[in-house]
Scaffold this active site. Structure first.
Site, mmCIF file in Angstrom:
data_model
loop_
_atom_site.group_PDB
_atom_site.id
_atom_site.type_symbol
_atom_site.label_atom_id
_atom_site.label_comp_id
_atom_site.label_asym_id
_atom_site.label_seq_id
_atom_site.Cartn_x
_atom_site.Cartn_y
_atom_site.Cartn_z
ATOM 1 C CB ALA A 107 1.922 -4.450 9.310
ATOM 2 C CB SER A 117 -1.727 0.792 8.119
ATOM 3 O OG SER A 117 -1.857 0.044 9.315
ATOM 4 C CG ASP A 118 -3.879 -5.251 5.856
ATOM 5 O OD1 ASP A 118 -4.760 -4.755 5.117
ATOM 6 O OD2 ASP A 118 -3.943 -6.405 6.303
ATOM 7 C CB THR A 119 -5.926 -4.199 10.955
ATOM 8 O OG1 THR A 119 -5.331 -2.931 11.229
ATOM 9 C CG2 THR A 119 -6.320 -4.863 12.272
ATOM 10 C CE LYS A 138 -3.930 -2.153 2.379
ATOM 11 N NZ LYS A 138 -4.730 -2.179 3.612
#
Length: 199
Positions: free
Chosen positions: A110, A73-75, A58
């Site tokens: 992250a 960011s990623d969850t 991203k």
């Protein structure tokens, strides 16, 4: 009382209002630059590797969309080693909430920031303990519309807060962005925070 800048200092490669609000809470104004990437996990990919890869992708995809450092960011919500994504429908959401009910799970978030210092990244893992949820509560929660676009089928910052017995780790990471780790990365990229930590 501090005055917040209205000039964007960061490109946010996400359309998430929660991430934008979290960044604003530490004095970072953003230009929202949503990117579209394939979020399918690779075969055998561990959850921490998965969220780190998506955060990097991203951030990389956002480079060039604005003349600013870019944050991606990623969850992921993880239970029994399985990554729980956004629910496909009511039945899927109910199944996920039943699986989380009365036990602990992990939330991994992250963050990657591309800028003058290159691609910097960090990952936060938070343990979340959920109380037992009744079938009536699961149905009523779905009816609110809140779970429909949330990983794991719930939002800790919303109505589902009453289901959370305790957390061990970063609350903001569960919402969508680990602010402690993010602030450190932004400072290294020269992005000004409310306290001028980059200077």
């Amino acid at each position: 009382m501090r005055e917040s800048s209205t000039i964007a200092v960061l490109c946010l490669a996400s359309a998430s209002p929660r991430r934008r609000e979290l960044l604003s809470s530490i004095g970072v104004e953003v230009e929202v630059c949503p990117v579209d990437i394939d979020e399918t996990p690779n075969a055998g990919e561990a959850a921490d590797a998965y969220v780190a890869r998506l955060a990097r992708q991203k951030a990389a995809a956002g480079v060039g969309l604005a003349s600013l450092p870019v944050l991606g960011s990623d969850t992921a919500v993880v239970c029994d080693g399985v990554i729980l994504g956004k629910p496909r429908d009511q039945q899927h959401a109910a199944a996920m909430l039943r699986g989380l009910s009365g036990r602990a799970h992990q939330v991994l978030t992250a963050v990657a920031v591309s800028g003058p210092a290159g691609m910097l990244e960090a990952c936060a893992t938070t343990r979340v303990v959920m109380r037992e949820i009744t079938e009536h509560e699961i149905a009523a929660y779905w009816a609110t519309g809140e779970p429909a676009d949330k990983a794991g089928g719930y939002a800790i910052q919303g109505l589902a807060a009453i289901f959370i017995e305790r957390i061990e780790g970063s609350h903001s990471a569960v919402v969508g962005l680990p602010l402690f780790e993010t602030a450190a990365l932004l400072a290294r990229q020269g992005v000004p925070l409310w306290n001028g930590a980059d200077r």
